[in-house]
Write an enzyme that holds these catalytic residues in place. Structure first.
Site, PDB file in Angstrom:
ATOM      1  N   GLY A  12       0.743  -1.093  -0.175  1.00 40.99           N
ATOM      2  CA  GLY A  12       0.050  -0.099  -0.022  1.00 40.99           C
ATOM      3  C   GLY A  12       0.803   1.337  -0.211  1.00 40.99           C
ATOM      4  O   GLY A  12       1.875   1.305   0.647  1.00 40.99           O
ATOM      5  N   ARG A  73       1.068  -4.703  -5.382  1.00 40.50           N
ATOM      6  CA  ARG A  73       1.218  -6.257  -4.744  1.00 40.50           C
ATOM      7  C   ARG A  73       1.429  -7.120  -5.710  1.00 40.50           C
ATOM      8  O   ARG A  73       0.743  -7.445  -6.885  1.00 40.50           O
ATOM      9  CB  ARG A  73      -0.090  -6.601  -4.213  1.00 40.50           C
ATOM     10  N   ASP A 104       5.669  -5.084   5.992  1.00 38.26           N
ATOM     11  CA  ASP A 104       6.373  -6.334   6.497  1.00 38.26           C
ATOM     12  C   ASP A 104       6.310  -7.263   5.293  1.00 38.26           C
ATOM     13  O   ASP A 104       7.263  -7.968   4.951  1.00 38.26           O
ATOM     14  CB  ASP A 104       5.359  -7.018   7.547  1.00 38.26           C
ATOM     15  N   THR A 126       4.280   2.786   5.597  1.00 38.50           N
ATOM     16  CA  THR A 126       2.962   2.383   5.809  1.00 38.50           C
ATOM     17  C   THR A 126       2.135   3.499   6.582  1.00 38.50           C
ATOM     18  O   THR A 126       2.630   3.782   7.436  1.00 38.50           O
ATOM     19  CB  THR A 126       2.533   0.935   6.248  1.00 38.50           C
ATOM     20  N   ASP A 128      -0.134   2.546   8.549  1.00 40.74           N
ATOM     21  CA  ASP A 128      -0.738   1.791   9.767  1.00 40.74           C
ATOM     22  C   ASP A 128       0.258   1.730  10.972  1.00 40.74           C
ATOM     23  O   ASP A 128      -0.228   1.547  11.926  1.00 40.74           O
ATOM     24  CB  ASP A 128      -1.075   0.347   9.233  1.00 40.74           C
ATOM     25  N   ASP A 130       2.255  -0.178  11.767  1.00 36.95           N
ATOM     26  CA  ASP A 130       2.151  -1.694  12.423  1.00 36.95           C
ATOM     27  C   ASP A 130       3.496  -2.515  12.156  1.00 36.95           C
ATOM     28  O   ASP A 130       3.509  -3.569  11.997  1.00 36.95           O
ATOM     29  CB  ASP A 130       0.860  -2.283  11.690  1.00 36.95           C
ATOM     30  N   ARG A 172      -5.558  -1.616   9.159  1.00 38.25           N
ATOM     31  CA  ARG A 172      -5.668  -3.143   8.835  1.00 38.25           C
ATOM     32  C   ARG A 172      -5.992  -3.553  10.224  1.00 38.25           C
ATOM     33  O   ARG A 172      -7.133  -3.282  10.964  1.00 38.25           O
ATOM     34  CB  ARG A 172      -4.309  -3.631   8.350  1.00 38.25           C
TER      35      ARG A 172
HETATM   36  P1  ADP Z   1       3.102  -4.781   2.619  1.00 38.14           P
HETATM   37  O1  ADP Z   1       4.636  -4.741   2.457  1.00 38.14           O
HETATM   38  O2  ADP Z   1       2.712  -3.134   2.887  1.00 38.14           O
HETATM   39  O3  ADP Z   1       2.948  -5.508   4.051  1.00 38.14           O
HETATM   40  P2  ADP Z   1       2.117  -6.817   0.978  1.00 38.14           P
HETATM   41  O4  ADP Z   1       1.888  -7.641   2.309  1.00 38.14           O
HETATM   42  O5  ADP Z   1       0.845  -6.431   0.302  1.00 38.14           O
HETATM   43  O6  ADP Z   1       2.397  -5.317   1.655  1.00 38.14           O
HETATM   44  O7  ADP Z   1       3.248  -7.123   0.623  1.00 38.14           O
HETATM   45  C1  ADP Z   1       3.863  -6.255  -0.683  1.00 38.14           C
HETATM   46  C2  ADP Z   1       4.586  -7.508  -1.813  1.00 38.14           C
HETATM   47  O8  ADP Z   1       5.553  -8.054  -0.979  1.00 38.14           O
HETATM   48  C3  ADP Z   1       3.561  -8.546  -2.060  1.00 38.14           C
HETATM   49  O9  ADP Z   1       2.894  -8.233  -3.203  1.00 38.14           O
HETATM   50  C4  ADP Z   1       4.912  -9.554  -2.463  1.00 38.14           C
HETATM   51  O10 ADP Z   1       5.299  -9.189  -3.752  1.00 38.14           O
HETATM   52  C5  ADP Z   1       6.045  -9.468  -1.352  1.00 38.14           C
HETATM   53  N1  ADP Z   1       5.424 -10.269  -0.359  1.00 38.14           N
HETATM   54  C6  ADP Z   1       4.763 -10.527   0.501  1.00 38.14           C
HETATM   55  N2  ADP Z   1       5.161 -11.372   1.261  1.00 38.14           N
HETATM   56  C7  ADP Z   1       6.098 -12.205   0.924  1.00 38.14           C
HETATM   57  C8  ADP Z   1       6.629 -13.309   1.085  1.00 38.14           C
HETATM   58  N3  ADP Z   1       6.102 -13.990   2.216  1.00 38.14           N
HETATM   59  N4  ADP Z   1       7.827 -13.618   0.559  1.00 38.14           N
HETATM   60  C9  ADP Z   1       8.228 -12.872  -0.634  1.00 38.14           C
HETATM   61  N5  ADP Z   1       7.537 -11.905  -1.125  1.00 38.14           N
HETATM   62  C10 ADP Z   1       6.628 -11.387  -0.306  1.00 38.14           C
HETATM   63  O1  F6P Z   2      -1.711  -0.832   4.892  1.00 33.88           O
HETATM   64  C1  F6P Z   2      -2.390   0.183   4.608  1.00 33.88           C
HETATM   65  C2  F6P Z   2      -3.823   0.053   4.126  1.00 33.88           C
HETATM   66  O2  F6P Z   2      -4.391   1.139   3.890  1.00 33.88           O
HETATM   67  C3  F6P Z   2      -4.791  -0.623   5.360  1.00 33.88           C
HETATM   68  O3  F6P Z   2      -4.825   0.469   6.256  1.00 33.88           O
HETATM   69  C4  F6P Z   2      -5.769  -1.193   4.689  1.00 33.88           C
HETATM   70  O4  F6P Z   2      -6.296  -2.313   5.564  1.00 33.88           O
HETATM   71  C5  F6P Z   2      -5.234  -1.626   3.551  1.00 33.88           C
HETATM   72  O5  F6P Z   2      -4.009  -0.893   3.091  1.00 33.88           O
HETATM   73  C6  F6P Z   2      -6.152  -1.209   2.341  1.00 33.88           C
HETATM   74  O6  F6P Z   2      -5.409  -1.873   1.091  1.00 33.88           O
HETATM   75  P1  F6P Z   2      -6.151  -1.644  -0.225  1.00 33.88           P
HETATM   76  O7  F6P Z   2      -5.183  -0.670  -0.696  1.00 33.88           O
HETATM   77  O8  F6P Z   2      -5.775  -2.861  -0.896  1.00 33.88           O
HETATM   78  O9  F6P Z   2      -7.307  -1.290  -0.340  1.00 33.88           O
END
Ligand code: ADP
Ligand code: F6P
Length: 320
Positions: A12, A73, A104, A126, A128, A130, A172
Site C-alpha cells: 500500500g 502487490r 512487512d 505504511t 498503519d 504496524d 488493518r
Molecule cells: P506490505 O509490504 O505493505 O506489508 P504486502 O503484504 O501486500 O504489503 O506485500 C507487498 C509485496 O511483498 C507482495 O505483493 C509480494 O510481492 C511481496 N511479499 C509479501 N509477502 C512475501 C513473502 N512471504 N515472500 C516474498 N515476497 C513477499
Molecule cells: O496498509 C495500508 C492500508 O491502507 C490498510 O490500512 C488497509 O487495511 C489496506 O491498506 C487497504 O488496502 P487496499 O489498498 O488494498 O484497499
C-alpha cells in the site's frame, strides 16, 4: 568501482514515500552511485520495468502524496520462479542493492532476495504504523492528521443534528491510527482490536454523559473491528440517538505529507544508502527512541510492538 542501487515502493502507498525516494536517489547520486528506479514494486523488478534516475528525476516530489514509482502487490514474487526472474533482472541491470519501501510483506520479499545474493534494505512505509521494529512508519503522521481533520468535519454536522457519529479509520489490524485520532478528536469511545470492549458499556457511557448535557458523540472504530454500520445501528436502537457511520477509507492514504513524514523519510532514506554503500543488506531501517537504527530483517519481523495502552486509558478516563 561505483555502485548501482535500485529503489522500489511496494504494498500500500503512503504519504512520504516520495520524500524517501528523493532522499535515497539524492544521497546515492551524491556518493557517485548510479540509481535505478523500479516501477510497481516487485512487478517492475520481475518484468524489468526500470529506468535510470538522475538528480532531477526526484525534483518537485517531496511535497506530493502517492509514489512516483507506483506500487503494486506482486503474488509472483512469493515463489522461487518469481524470485529467480527478479534476481536475473538485477544482475542484468547491474544492481548492487535495492532499497525497498513498504511494509512487512515487502520486507519478507527483500529478505528472500537478499538470501539470493541481492542485498536489500527496507524502509518502513505504511500509514498503519504496524511495523514492530520501528516506533514510526512513513505515512503515519499524515494519515492521522487527515483522519483528525475528517472527524472534526464530521463533528460539525453531528453537533448540529445532535447525532452520534461512528467513524471507522484504517490501520488493518492495528489500532494506532484509531487511538491517536480518537484522542486528538476527543472521541467518547475508541474501539480497537487491542483492547477488550463492550458496546453495552459504551452505550451506558453515552447515556450517562447525556445527563450532563452532552448531545453529540463521536465513536472512533479501527478497521480491524469493522462493523461500524452495525455499531451505529445498535447505538441508535439502544439510546434513541440518531446515529451515522462513516468509513473514512482511502482518503487517509493520500495527500501532501506532513513535516514529520517528510523529515523521517529523508533521514531513513539517507541511512539506507549508507548501508548499501557498505554492501550491507537484509536490513530494515527503523526508529527507536527517536534515533534511526537498523535491524536484521528476520529479527525485525519476529519483534512484537506494544500497543499504546496508556494513551488509550487516558482517553477512556477523560472522555465523559
Ligand atoms: P506490505 O509490504 O505493505 O506489508 P504486502 O503484504 O501486500 O504489503 O506485500 C507487498 C509485496 O511483498 C507482495 O505483493 C509480494 O510481492 C511481496 N511479499 C509479501 N509477502 C512475501 C513473502 N512471504 N515472500 C516474498 N515476497 C513477499
Ligand atoms: O496498509 C495500508 C492500508 O491502507 C490498510 O490500512 C488497509 O487495511 C489496506 O491498506 C487497504 O488496502 P487496499 O489498498 O488494498 O484497499
Amino acid at each position: 568501482m561505483s555502485k548501482t542501487i535500485g529503489i522500489l515502493t511496494s504494498g500500500g502507498d503512503a504519504p512520504g514515500m516520495n520524500a524517501a525516494v528523493r532522499a535515497v536517489a539524492r544521497a546515492a547520486i551524491r556518493k557517485g552511485m548510479k540509481v535505478i528506479g523500479i516501477r510497481r514494486g516487485y512487478n517492475g523488478l520481475i518484468h524489468g520495468d526500470m529506468f535510470e534516475m538522475n538528480e532531477r528525476s526526484v525534483s518537485d516530489i517531496i511535497q506530493r502524496g502517492g509514489t512516483i514509482l507506483y506500487t503494486a502487490r506482486c503474488p509472483e514474487f512469493r515463489y522461487e520462479e518469481g524470485l529467480q526472474k527478479a534476481k536475473q533482472r538485477c544482475i542484468e541491470a547491474g544492481l548492487d542493492g535495492i532499497v525497498v519501501i513498504g511494509g512487512d510483506g515487502s520486507f519478507r520479499g527483500g529478505a528472500d532476495l537478499s538470501a539470493r545474493g541481492i542485498p536489500c534494505v527496507g524502509l518502513p512505509g505504511t500509514i498503519d504504523n504496524d511495523i514492530s521494529c520501528t516506533e514510526y512508519t512513513i505515512g503515519y503522521d499524515t494519515a492521522m492528521n487527515t483522519a483528525m481533520e475528517m472527524v472534526d468535519k464530521i463533528r460539525d454536522t453531528a453537533q448540529s443534528h445532535d447525532r452520534c457519529s461512528v467513524v471507522e479509520v484504517m490501520g488493518r489490524n492495528a489500532g494506532y491510527i484509531a487511538v491517536n485520532t480518537g484522542v486528538a478528536c476527543g472521541a467518547t469511545a475508541i474501539i480497537t482490536t487491542e483492547v477488550e470492549y463492550s458496546l453495552d458499556n459504551i452505550i451506558n457511557k453515552i447515556n450517562q454523559t447525556r445527563k450532563s448535557g452532552k448531545q453529540h458523540f463521536i465513536i472512533v472504530v479501527s478497521e480491524g473491528i469493522g462493523n461500524s454500520v452495525q455499531i451505529a445501528k445498535e447505538i441508535e436502537a439502544k439510546t434513541g440517538i440518531e446515529s451515522r457511520a462513516t468509513i473514512l477509507g482511502h482518503v487517509q492514504r493520500g495527500g501532501s505529507p506532513t513535516v514529520r513524514d517528510r523529515v523521517v523519510a529523508t533521514q531513513m532514506g539517507y541511512y539506507a544508502v549508507d548501508l548499501l554503500e557498505k554492501g550491507i543488506g537484509n536490513r530494515v531501517v527503523g526508529m527507536q527512541n527517536n534515533k534511526i537504527v537498523d535491524f536484521d530483517i528476520q529479527e525485525a519481523l519476529s519483534m512484537k510492538k506494544p500497543f499504546e495502552n496508556e494513551l488509550y486509558k487516558i482517553a477512556d478516563e477523560i472522555s465523559f
